[in-house]
Scaffold this motif. Structure first.
Motif, mmCIF file in Angstrom:
data_model
loop_
_atom_site.group_PDB
_atom_site.id
_atom_site.type_symbol
_atom_site.label_atom_id
_atom_site.label_comp_id
_atom_site.label_asym_id
_atom_site.label_seq_id
_atom_site.Cartn_x
_atom_site.Cartn_y
_atom_site.Cartn_z
ATOM 1 N N PHE A 118 -13.036 -0.020 -14.734
ATOM 2 C CA PHE A 118 -11.617 0.263 -14.464
ATOM 3 C C PHE A 118 -10.870 0.679 -15.730
ATOM 4 O O PHE A 118 -9.939 1.480 -15.659
ATOM 5 C CB PHE A 118 -10.963 -0.933 -13.765
ATOM 6 C CG PHE A 118 -11.325 -0.959 -12.308
ATOM 7 C CD1 PHE A 118 -12.520 -1.504 -11.889
ATOM 8 C CD2 PHE A 118 -10.493 -0.373 -11.370
ATOM 9 C CE1 PHE A 118 -12.892 -1.478 -10.554
ATOM 10 C CE2 PHE A 118 -10.850 -0.344 -10.029
ATOM 11 C CZ PHE A 118 -12.053 -0.901 -9.622
ATOM 12 N N ILE B 209 -2.314 -2.980 -8.546
ATOM 13 C CA ILE B 209 -2.259 -3.819 -7.349
ATOM 14 C C ILE B 209 -3.439 -4.768 -7.378
ATOM 15 O O ILE B 209 -4.563 -4.349 -7.635
ATOM 16 C CB ILE B 209 -2.347 -2.961 -6.059
ATOM 17 C CG1 ILE B 209 -1.220 -1.929 -6.019
ATOM 18 C CG2 ILE B 209 -2.304 -3.858 -4.825
ATOM 19 C CD1 ILE B 209 -1.245 -1.038 -4.790
ATOM 20 N N ARG C 143 0.327 5.736 -9.840
ATOM 21 C CA ARG C 143 -0.797 4.799 -9.919
ATOM 22 C C ARG C 143 -1.163 4.453 -11.360
ATOM 23 O O ARG C 143 -1.720 3.394 -11.622
ATOM 24 C CB ARG C 143 -2.010 5.377 -9.179
ATOM 25 C CG ARG C 143 -1.809 5.393 -7.677
ATOM 26 C CD ARG C 143 -3.124 5.556 -6.936
ATOM 27 N NE ARG C 143 -3.747 6.836 -7.186
ATOM 28 C CZ ARG C 143 -3.507 7.934 -6.472
ATOM 29 N NH1 ARG C 143 -2.673 7.897 -5.453
ATOM 30 N NH2 ARG C 143 -4.100 9.067 -6.757
ATOM 31 N N ALA C 144 -0.849 5.356 -12.298
ATOM 32 C CA ALA C 144 -1.139 5.051 -13.699
ATOM 33 C C ALA C 144 -0.203 3.962 -14.223
ATOM 34 O O ALA C 144 -0.547 3.242 -15.151
ATOM 35 C CB ALA C 144 -1.007 6.314 -14.552
ATOM 36 N N PRO D 169 -0.907 10.181 -8.591
ATOM 37 C CA PRO D 169 -1.625 9.795 -9.806
ATOM 38 C C PRO D 169 -0.718 9.220 -10.900
ATOM 39 O O PRO D 169 -1.079 8.245 -11.556
ATOM 40 C CB PRO D 169 -2.283 11.107 -10.259
ATOM 41 C CG PRO D 169 -2.406 11.917 -9.003
ATOM 42 C CD PRO D 169 -1.207 11.556 -8.171
ATOM 43 N N GLN D 170 0.481 9.810 -11.096
ATOM 44 C CA GLN D 170 1.388 9.291 -12.128
ATOM 45 C C GLN D 170 1.848 7.879 -11.785
ATOM 46 O O GLN D 170 1.917 7.016 -12.641
ATOM 47 C CB GLN D 170 2.628 10.163 -12.268
ATOM 48 C CG GLN D 170 2.433 11.420 -13.073
ATOM 49 C CD GLN D 170 2.419 12.635 -12.166
ATOM 50 O OE1 GLN D 170 1.494 12.794 -11.364
ATOM 51 N NE2 GLN D 170 3.432 13.473 -12.260
ATOM 52 N N ALA E 172 3.348 12.335 -2.299
ATOM 53 C CA ALA E 172 1.900 12.503 -2.396
ATOM 54 C C ALA E 172 1.522 13.089 -3.755
ATOM 55 O O ALA E 172 0.552 12.676 -4.379
ATOM 56 C CB ALA E 172 1.407 13.405 -1.271
ATOM 57 N N LEU F 259 -1.005 4.550 -1.446
ATOM 58 C CA LEU F 259 -2.223 4.638 -0.632
ATOM 59 C C LEU F 259 -1.901 5.100 0.784
ATOM 60 O O LEU F 259 -2.727 5.720 1.448
ATOM 61 C CB LEU F 259 -2.914 3.275 -0.573
ATOM 62 C CG LEU F 259 -3.543 2.797 -1.874
ATOM 63 C CD1 LEU F 259 -4.070 1.387 -1.723
ATOM 64 C CD2 LEU F 259 -4.654 3.731 -2.298
ATOM 65 N N LEU F 260 -0.721 4.764 1.258
ATOM 66 C CA LEU F 260 -0.287 5.171 2.592
ATOM 67 C C LEU F 260 1.020 5.940 2.438
ATOM 68 O O LEU F 260 1.854 5.580 1.598
ATOM 69 C CB LEU F 260 -0.045 3.946 3.483
ATOM 70 C CG LEU F 260 -1.196 2.967 3.682
ATOM 71 C CD1 LEU F 260 -0.741 1.791 4.544
ATOM 72 C CD2 LEU F 260 -2.392 3.657 4.327
ATOM 73 N N ALA F 261 1.178 6.961 3.236
ATOM 74 C CA ALA F 261 2.434 7.718 3.196
ATOM 75 C C ALA F 261 3.427 7.064 4.145
ATOM 76 O O ALA F 261 3.065 6.733 5.274
ATOM 77 C CB ALA F 261 2.177 9.158 3.614
ATOM 78 N N ARG G 61 0.821 -1.207 0.000
ATOM 79 C CA ARG G 61 0.000 0.000 0.000
ATOM 80 C C ARG G 61 0.857 1.261 0.000
ATOM 81 O O ARG G 61 0.466 2.273 -0.578
ATOM 82 C CB ARG G 61 -0.921 0.004 1.219
ATOM 83 C CG ARG G 61 -2.038 -1.007 1.073
ATOM 84 C CD ARG G 61 -2.850 -1.085 2.337
ATOM 85 N NE ARG G 61 -4.066 -1.858 2.130
ATOM 86 C CZ ARG G 61 -4.875 -2.216 3.109
ATOM 87 N NH1 ARG G 61 -4.597 -1.872 4.359
ATOM 88 N NH2 ARG G 61 -5.953 -2.916 2.852
ATOM 89 N N GLY H 278 -12.120 2.575 -17.863
ATOM 90 C CA GLY H 278 -12.415 4.009 -17.873
ATOM 91 C C GLY H 278 -11.529 4.768 -16.905
ATOM 92 O O GLY H 278 -11.039 5.850 -17.205
ATOM 93 N N LEU H 279 -11.312 4.199 -15.735
ATOM 94 C CA LEU H 279 -10.489 4.869 -14.725
ATOM 95 C C LEU H 279 -9.047 5.022 -15.202
ATOM 96 O O LEU H 279 -8.338 5.934 -14.788
ATOM 97 C CB LEU H 279 -10.531 4.104 -13.397
ATOM 98 C CG LEU H 279 -11.891 4.133 -12.688
ATOM 99 C CD1 LEU H 279 -11.849 3.316 -11.410
ATOM 100 C CD2 LEU H 279 -12.305 5.558 -12.376
ATOM 101 N N TYR H 280 -8.613 4.099 -16.063
ATOM 102 C CA TYR H 280 -7.265 4.224 -16.630
ATOM 103 C C TYR H 280 -7.293 4.986 -17.955
ATOM 104 O O TYR H 280 -6.270 5.069 -18.633
ATOM 105 C CB TYR H 280 -6.644 2.838 -16.828
ATOM 106 C CG TYR H 280 -6.200 2.202 -15.536
ATOM 107 C CD1 TYR H 280 -5.127 2.741 -14.819
ATOM 108 C CD2 TYR H 280 -6.846 1.091 -15.015
ATOM 109 C CE1 TYR H 280 -4.724 2.172 -13.623
ATOM 110 C CE2 TYR H 280 -6.443 0.519 -13.815
ATOM 111 C CZ TYR H 280 -5.378 1.063 -13.135
ATOM 112 O OH TYR H 280 -4.978 0.511 -11.945
ATOM 113 N N GLU H 281 -8.466 5.477 -18.336
ATOM 114 C CA GLU H 281 -8.634 6.233 -19.584
ATOM 115 C C GLU H 281 -8.117 5.462 -20.796
ATOM 116 O O GLU H 281 -7.459 6.025 -21.660
ATOM 117 C CB GLU H 281 -7.909 7.588 -19.497
ATOM 118 C CG GLU H 281 -8.471 8.498 -18.434
ATOM 119 C CD GLU H 281 -7.847 9.885 -18.495
ATOM 120 O OE1 GLU H 281 -8.517 10.797 -18.985
ATOM 121 O OE2 GLU H 281 -6.690 10.029 -18.068
#
Ligand SMILES: Nc1ncnc2c1ncn2[C@@H]1O[C@H](COP(=O)(O)OP(=O)(O)OP(=O)(O)O)[C@@H](O)[C@H]1O
Ligand SMILES: [Mg+2]
Lengths: 330, 254
Positions: A119, A99, A94-95, A91-92, A87, A70-72, A65, A121-124
């Motif tokens: 999903f 996981i 995660r693209a 987004p970059q 932080a 997801l977690l710092a 994570r 769509g979420l990844y465009e």
């Protein structure tokens, strides 16, 4: 970076392929007083399948994570798929990664295809239909595309989750205990899928506490119990921790085992592990085995078997974790 | 990364598909509106035209207030579930590990609650007006179209929904239990409705300028509400149930 086999083949992503897929540098994560993992450092090369082993609560999921933004982390730094963990870079990063979490987390009232379309769509992704068909094909679920996820068995749900994780052609694929709770057949299916991905050169970070799984699938493994205990190739770890051994079984216990074993050049020590069963410590099993066989025959023993006993990764693991527990008790 | 309507659309479509197959949502979207339209109609047809025009006006205000409960309660129920519900189902983590930003996630969730609410609420208002036109006493019909009743209805339906949606999502993002979130969200959705009620009952004298001022106030809250919600939406907290150490007040990742 030690890596087995041919150079990894890229499949699709435009991420940089030089350097390491993951660089983890003195990373620590605490939840209040509780330490999830501490001062962990390692690197994973592109195309490598990296096993992250550890007992329950070792910090595996928390590590996934953290690297998945997801977690710092509490302290330390890391680079994921070529991007420094922060932080802002979330987004970059995660693209470029994906996981497969411990629980599949599918929308149960949606069909398999609808889940994947969401999903995509979420990844465009551009050609959603094509991409969904491709990942369904990859996990052998094409014929279940229009089934509601609620109606799927646990193993099938796991496969949908894997298909979902493949949608964006991840540079690094994190699999958090992908076979937990699966029966042997479903487990084998998932293993086959992972092997296929490995052969395609996908970088995989696999957490597990199934040792045989790590041994079969991973180029290298790390053993974690809050802090990193050991890291290396499975066969390397075995050799590093255990002396090699030959196991002898005879029909009846030897009358005088000391006389048989102690004069031999290649045998460094021996012990009786059961009636008629002897463990011999040797430096080179190939040289020791024939010598032992001759000595046994000369002593008139009926030999049932004479094999090199292999320590499994499980032995390594148990040894290490037990040791670690002992150290902490002190 | 720029705001992506593709990602918003993906979540939006997923939500609508999910609603259609969710018995609780179907119930909320049908039974609740049905109940309130029936109550409104009963009020309407029970009106005696012999009373003074002020009394008549109050009664009409009351009956139409029932209609405004719909855009308040329906989105409350939907949005209160939206984050904590997904978290309980384990479906939140897979979404949060995609590149989606919290703004995109929140806008998608809000639109998914807003769209059906507005369609239902305006449709019922249409039913109400046609029924009144066809069957109610001409004096009642005249009273309905007099003063600010229709304006209030048209204006406040989306505004109340907007408020209820942001409250619902904010509460959902901070809750650990669906049921508690739903109860709290319904309570939190009510204050603006109460103001409208005071106006309908003429406790605050209803007037077009007042209605417009109130609406403008709500509009500002609705537009900026999502910023407040974005502030309470914290990936780390949603995954681990707690704020990252040393980051209290700051946010762990967008
Ligand atoms: N949200 C949280 N709040 C507090 N402590 C947590 C949280 N998540 C994990 N921990 C703690 O951090 C440690 C590591 O947990 P983690 O889930 O990473 O272990 P794991 O190696 O994945 O274990 P398992 O094999 O059981 O999945 C545990 O002691 C756990 O209790
Ligand atoms: Mg875990």
């Amino acid at each position: 970076m030690t890596r087995r086999g041919a150079a990894p083949v890229s499949w699709g992503t435009d991420a940089p392929r030089s350097g390491s897929a993951l660089v983890v540098d003195h990373l620590t994560k605490r939840f209040g007083e509780r330490v999830a993992y501490q001062d962990v450092s390692f690197e994973v090369g592109y195309g490598e399948v990296f096993g992250f082993l550890g007992p329950n609560g070792a910090g595996k999921t928390t590590m996934v994570r953290t690297l998945g933004t997801l977690l710092a982390p509490t302290s330390g730094s890391a680079t994921v798929a070529g991007i420094a963990l922060s932080a802002e870079a979330g987004p970059q990063i995660r693209a470029r990664i994906s996981i497969m979490p411990e629980s599949p987390g599918l929308y149960l009232r949606l069909t398999v295809a609808e889940n994947l379309e969401c999903f995509a769509g979420l990844y465009e992704l551009g050609d959603v239909g094509e991409r969904v068909a491709a990942v369904l094909e990859a996990v052998n679920l094409t014929d279940r595309a229009n089934d509601l996820c609620r109606t799927l068995s646990k193993g099938l749900r796991q496969r949908v989750a894997l298909a979902r994780a493949l949608l964006n052609d991840p540079t690094v694929l994190f699999l958090d205990e992908p076979t937990s709770g699966l029966d042997p057949v479903a487990t084998r299916d998932v293993h086959d899928l992972i092997t296929a991905l490995r052969d395609r050169g996908v970088t995989i970070f696999l957490t597990t506490h199934r040792l045989e799984e790590a041994e079969r699938l991973c180029h290298r493994v790390a053993i974690l119990n809050t802090s990193l205990l050991l890291i290396g190739r499975p066969d390397e770890l075995r050799e590093r921790l255990f002396t090699r051994a030959v196991q002898v079984r005879t029909r009846a216990p030897l009358a005088d085992p000391r006389a048989v074993f102690e004069g031999l050049d290649h045998v460094e020590g021996w012990e009786q592990s059961a009636s008629g069963t002897y463990e011999l410590h040797v430096s080179d099993p190939d040289a020791a085995a024939p010598e032992v066989a001759r000595a046994l025959v000369a002593a008139g023993a009926d030999v049932l078997s004479l094999v090199e006993s292999r320590h499994s990764l499980e032995d390594v693991y148990l040894e290490l974790v037990d040791e670690d527990v002992e150290v902490r008790r002190r | 990364m720029t705001f992506s309507w593709t990602r918003v659309g993906a979540i939006f479509r997923k939500e609508l598909r999910d609603y259609r197959r969710n018995r609780f949502v179907i119930f909320t979207m049908s039974a609740l509106p049905l109940l309130f339209i029936v109550m409104t109609m009963v009020q309407l047809f029970a009106l005696k035209t012999s009373v003074s025009s002020a009394r008549l006006n109050d009664r009409i205000g009351l009956s139409m207030l029932y209609l405004l409960i719909i855009p308040t309660m329906v989105p409350s129920a939907l949005t209160a579930y939206s984050v904590v519900g997904e978290r309980e189902q384990g479906t939140l983590e897979p979404v949060l590990i995609t590149p989606i930003s919290r703004e995109e996630f929140l806008v998608a969730k809000a639109l998914a609650a807003f769209t059906p609410t507005i369609i239902i609420a305006y449709a019922l208002f249409g039913v109400f007006l046609s029924a009144a036109e066809l069957f109610a006493h001409p004096a009642v019909v005249a009273a309905i179209f007099e003063r600010s009743h229709v304006l209030i209805q048209l204006l406040f339906t989306p505004l109340l929904a907007g408020w209820a949606i942001w409250m619902g999502i904010a509460i959902s993002a901070r809750s650990t239990d669906v049921r508690a979130a739903q109860q709290l969200a319904i309570v939190a959705s009510l204050p603006p409705l109460a103001v409208v009620a005071l106006m309908s009952f003429n406790i605050i004298p209803a007037s077009v300028p007042l209605a417009i001022t109130l609406a403008a106030g709500l509009l500002v809250l609705d537009i900026y509400g999502w910023r407040a919600v974005a502030a309470v939406f914290d990936r780390e907290r949603l995954i681990s149930g707690r704020v990252a150490d040393g980051r209290r007040g700051a946010r762990a990742g967008r």
